[in-house]
Design an enzyme around this catalytic site. Structure first.
Site, PDB file in Angstrom:
ATOM      1  N   HIS A 123      -0.982  -5.569   8.846  1.00 49.59           N
ATOM      2  CA  HIS A 123      -0.085  -5.039   8.160  1.00 49.59           C
ATOM      3  C   HIS A 123      -0.261  -3.997   7.124  1.00 49.59           C
ATOM      4  CE1 HIS A 123       4.189  -5.185   6.767  1.00 49.59           C
ATOM      5  NE2 HIS A 123       3.702  -5.339   5.354  1.00 49.59           N
ATOM      6  N   HIS A 162      10.661  -6.071   6.897  1.00 48.65           N
ATOM      7  CA  HIS A 162      10.645  -7.381   5.890  1.00 48.65           C
ATOM      8  C   HIS A 162      11.070  -8.430   6.916  1.00 48.65           C
ATOM      9  CE1 HIS A 162       9.792  -8.359   1.489  1.00 48.65           C
ATOM     10  NE2 HIS A 162       8.835  -7.449   1.997  1.00 48.65           N
ATOM     11  N   HIS A 202       9.243 -10.911   8.839  1.00 53.85           N
ATOM     12  CA  HIS A 202       8.782 -12.026   8.622  1.00 53.85           C
ATOM     13  C   HIS A 202       9.396 -12.843   7.359  1.00 53.85           C
ATOM     14  CE1 HIS A 202       6.200 -11.285  11.754  1.00 53.85           C
ATOM     15  NE2 HIS A 202       5.631 -12.399  11.680  1.00 53.85           N
ATOM     16  N   GLY A 232       5.979   5.636   7.994  1.00 48.09           N
ATOM     17  CA  GLY A 232       6.993   4.439   8.423  1.00 48.09           C
ATOM     18  C   GLY A 232       6.100   3.315   8.150  1.00 48.09           C
ATOM     19  N   ASN A 233       6.392   2.588   9.269  1.00 48.89           N
ATOM     20  CA  ASN A 233       5.758   0.974   9.152  1.00 48.89           C
ATOM     21  C   ASN A 233       5.620   0.600  10.761  1.00 48.89           C
ATOM     22  OD1 ASN A 233       7.469  -2.143   8.459  1.00 48.89           O
ATOM     23  ND2 ASN A 233       5.238  -1.680   8.148  1.00 48.89           N
ATOM     24  N   SER A 264       5.091  -3.135  12.563  1.00 47.81           N
ATOM     25  CA  SER A 264       5.354  -4.629  12.653  1.00 47.81           C
ATOM     26  C   SER A 264       5.049  -5.022  13.745  1.00 47.81           C
ATOM     27  CB  SER A 264       6.618  -5.103  11.856  1.00 47.81           C
ATOM     28  OG  SER A 264       6.986  -6.331  11.778  1.00 47.81           O
TER      29      SER A 264
END
Length: 746
Positions: free
Chosen positions: A50, A97, A99, A541-542, A544
């Protein structure tokens, strides 16, 4: 008794903290000794997926990052930053977000909203708009209903209290998300170009402050928690879910923006994932400086917190600020005015190392560069292979699906689709959000394909959208990701905007699973090729991973979901809505029509045919179509534009009809099977309306652009008619559309 903060670590502890044996050995080499337990916790937090993107960064680096409007490239700051003219810039970003929301949906979603907004105002920008992309499991399940209600209330309560409108988004349902929902939050803000704040540290002796809320034990190892499977035992990880306070965040916003107007700041960073250790290491590594931090000076909500707890806590509404030496009083006065903590906890050093002390003892001594993405954090190339299902999906035969034989059957299908949770109005959701606070929302009374936000005092606005159809991506990750980018651009263009740049939230399964990783790799390739073609660079960005469940020992990932957040620039004179304006206007379908049923909601849900390829898509034709729409809007040829997407043509027509209750009378195309024409989701099609005296102009411009054009029919006072068959009134369809989701969830 040994001091627990500096107790030596073991390989077994490293494994328990998620570190690989080779990573433990690498840490020993970096430090020149065995790490103590606190240092081991530091590396476990920042070297997990992460935080480090260790299994994804190789592919993320292939995405296009340069563009005409880009002010900072991906990874350089807390969020993307693009020039929007007039001395202003837009900071924007999306993050997951997932989990936390699976375990505690209310706080998980609320703190996702808080965190993404902090990323924006930490750059000196005032957040002006939020969007969210939500994925849930089967809506008939009690757990899904609990998750939906908790997530929506969490987003609404935090966003409404914080005072930033939710102006758009998407909500989808699929069994693959039964255990692991996806909660992706997007925020955009405005800042003067020369007033931005950087996430940087430099200047030996400059003081380091922690500002905002006190630190507690909530959220410890939250970043590590995000790199685990969701299992029946995940509820035991509940302390990893942070607790948010939107009113505290509002104070922090105003204090930070006031501070941004001074010359006292060197740099600032939000304390998000991995808390203090993340912000201190990333700020320090940027220019090669270090920090000396006294953990005893960190304001706490709980007594006797250990060093690793203070370093890894993800308590919300906190930021790290490096201040120009001699200007401490300026900072302290501003935060005192807003009744917030502003505590000096250390200073900048020239060592390039992070020294943390507690009770007069040095509890950690680590090189900042060794912790961060792009520095010493590990980078891996994972194995990937084509899943067995992929070829099976390609073998789908559309002739196996019977063609509807009557208009009664067509009406039955249309009613099923317009009331399906994936297509029906999300009114039940967005009515819980404040979409008008700040009075910038430009689509309150006239809906458009994208959210439109006013830049007050200018002739410009911002267009923004979130898009991804995960069915398409599972069927073909390369094509599906291209479609996600194309649809985002199409929505902005249909609203009168010019696509500018994207941020992304890449939601996938376990990167150690070669088939899941194959989905990720091919989706990134598709996204990159589409972004290059649309000239919409990726600003950040992200990623996951680990979005999956383990059922009876079998790892089951969610549908691969690379959510695209795109912004565009809007000349207000070109603002375009999706609704029909009055009766007797001509209705046209622009774009290539095919006999395509693949991956449509009609095929997937109505016929329960889950295995089919991605729908028809041609990137070059898509670009031609979007350029044509821009021309039609600029030349004032059309009165409405709405893309054909989920549910196909009939859904698009009904969505254009319902806002003003203007009906339509259309004819299908005899050259194509009727269900493909009405319910297929072949890409690159847009429904437009115009006054009859513009028919010839529209035809001529379409032909010149090389875009297929088909006159469907005309608008009516209120009735819905297909091939001379009456299907009732728009009002009847609107009642189904607006009430279906609430009925399902109740």
């Amino acid at each position: 008794m040994a001091n627990p903060d500096i107790a030596p670590s073991t390989l077994d502890q490293a494994k328990d903290l998620g570190l690989l044996p080779e990573e433990y050995e690498k840490i020993k080499v970096i430090l020149g000794r065995n790490p103590n337990f606190t240092e081991l916790c530091i590396y476990s937090a920042l070297w997990n997926e992460h935080a480090s993107y260790k299994n994804s960064i190789k592919w993320l680096k292939t995405l296009p990052k340069k563009g005409a409007h880009i002010l900072v490239e991906a990874g350089e700051e807390n969020a993307g930053l693009v020039d929007i003219g007039g001395g202003l810039a837009c900071a924007f970003k999306i993050e997951s977000h997932n989990h936390p929301s699976a375990i505690e949906p209310y706080q998980g979603a609320a703190t996702g909203v808080g965190g993404i907004n902090r990323d924006i105002f930490t750059m000196g920008a005032r957040p002006i708009a939020q969007l969210n992309s939500l994925r849930f499991g089967n809506p008939d399940m009690d757990r899904t209903k609990w998750l939906v209600k908790g997530v929506v209330k969490g987003i609404g309560d935090y966003g409404n209290s914080f005072g930033v409108p939710v102006v758009g988004g998407e909500v989808q349902f699929d069994d693959s998300y039964n255990t692991n929902p996806l909660v992706n939050a997007f925020s955009a803000g405005i800042v003067e170009v020369d007033k931005t704040i950087s996430a940087v540290s430099y200047g030996v002796g400059n003081p380091v402050y922690i500002v905002g809320s006190a630190t507690g034990k909530d959220g410890i190892h939250g970043a590590s928690f995000a790199s685990k499977d969701i299992t029946e035992e995940s509820s035991e990880d509940l302390p990893s879910v942070q607790v948010g306070d939107p009113f505290q965040e509002k104070l922090l916003l105003e204090a930070t923006l006031e501070l941004a107007q001074t010359d006292a700041i060197v740099g600032m960073q939000d304390m998000g994932a991995a808390g203090l250790i993340c912000s201190s290491s990333e700020m320090s590594a940027t220019k090669g400086f270090g920090m000396m931090i006294d953990l005893d000076k960190v304001p706490t909500r709980q007594d006797d917190m250990k060093a690793f707890e203070l370093l890894l806590s993800e308590s919300q509404e906190r930021m790290l600020v490096v201040v120009e030496k001699g200007k401490e009083s300026v900072v302290e006065a501003i935060y005192d005015k807003w009744d917030l903590h502003a505590e000096k906890i250390g200073e900048v050093t020239e060592t390039g190392r992070l020294h943390f002390h507690k009770n007069g003892i040095r509890v950690a001594d680590v090189p900042a560069e060794s912790l961060v993405l792009g520095g010493g954090a590990p980078v891996y190339e994972r194995e990937y292979k084509e899943p067995a299902y992929y070829k099976l999906y390609q073998e789908f035969d559309p002739n196996s699906i019977p063609v509807p034989q009557s208009m009664e059957e067509i009406e039955q299908i249309a009613r099923f689709l317009i009331g399906h949770p994936n297509i029906a109005s999300k009114k039940w959701v967005w009515e819980q959000y404040d979409s008008m606070v700040g009075t910038r929302n430009m689509v309150t009374n006239e809906p458009a394909d994208a959210a439109l936000v006013n830049i007050k005092g200018t002739d410009r606005g911002l267009a923004m959208t979130l898009d991804c159809n995960s069915r398409y991506v599972k069927a073909d990750p390369y094509i599906g990701a291209q479609i996600a980018v194309a649809e985002a651009a199409r929505n902005i263009v249909c609203s009168g905007g010019e696509p500018s740049a994207i941020t992304n939230c890449l939601n996938f399964g376990n990167p150690y699973n070669p088939e899941s990783y194959w989905q990720f790799v091919n989706a990134v390739k598709g996204m990159g090729d589409a972004c290059a073609r649309f000239e919409t660079p990726v600003t950040g960005g992200n990623v996951s991973f680990y979005n999956q469940s383990v059922i009876n020992g079998v790892e089951t990932p969610v549908n691969p979901t690379p959510t695209i957040g795109m912004i565009g620039l809007l000349d207000k004179s070109n603002k375009m809505g999706l609704s029909f304006k009055e009766e007797n206007h001509s209705i046209f379908l622009l774009g290539t029509q095919t006999d395509d049923l693949a991956s449509s909601e009609y095929l997937y849900s109505y016929h329960s045919q889950k295995e089919s390829p991605a729908p028809y898509f041609d990137l070059n034709d898509e670009v031609k179509l979007q350029n044509l729409i821009k021309q039609l809007i600029r030349n004032k040829v059309i009165h409405s534009a709405h893309d054909v997407s989920d549910g196909g043509l009939v859904t698009a027509l009904l969505e254009s009809a319902m806002p003003k209750e203007i009906g339509f009378q259309i004819n299908s195309d005899d050259n194509h099977r009727i269900d493909a024409f009405l319910f297929g989701e072949g890409q690159g099609r847009i429904v437009v309306s115009c006054s009859p005296d513009m028919d010839d102009t529209l035809n001529d411009l379409s032909t010149s652009a090389g875009v297929a054009v088909f006159k469907l029919g005309k608008t009516t006072l209120e009735k819905v008619e297909i091939d001379n068959n009456s299907l009732g009134s728009v009002r009847e369809w609107k009642a189904i559309y607006e009430n279906a989701l609430e009925k399902k969830l109740s």
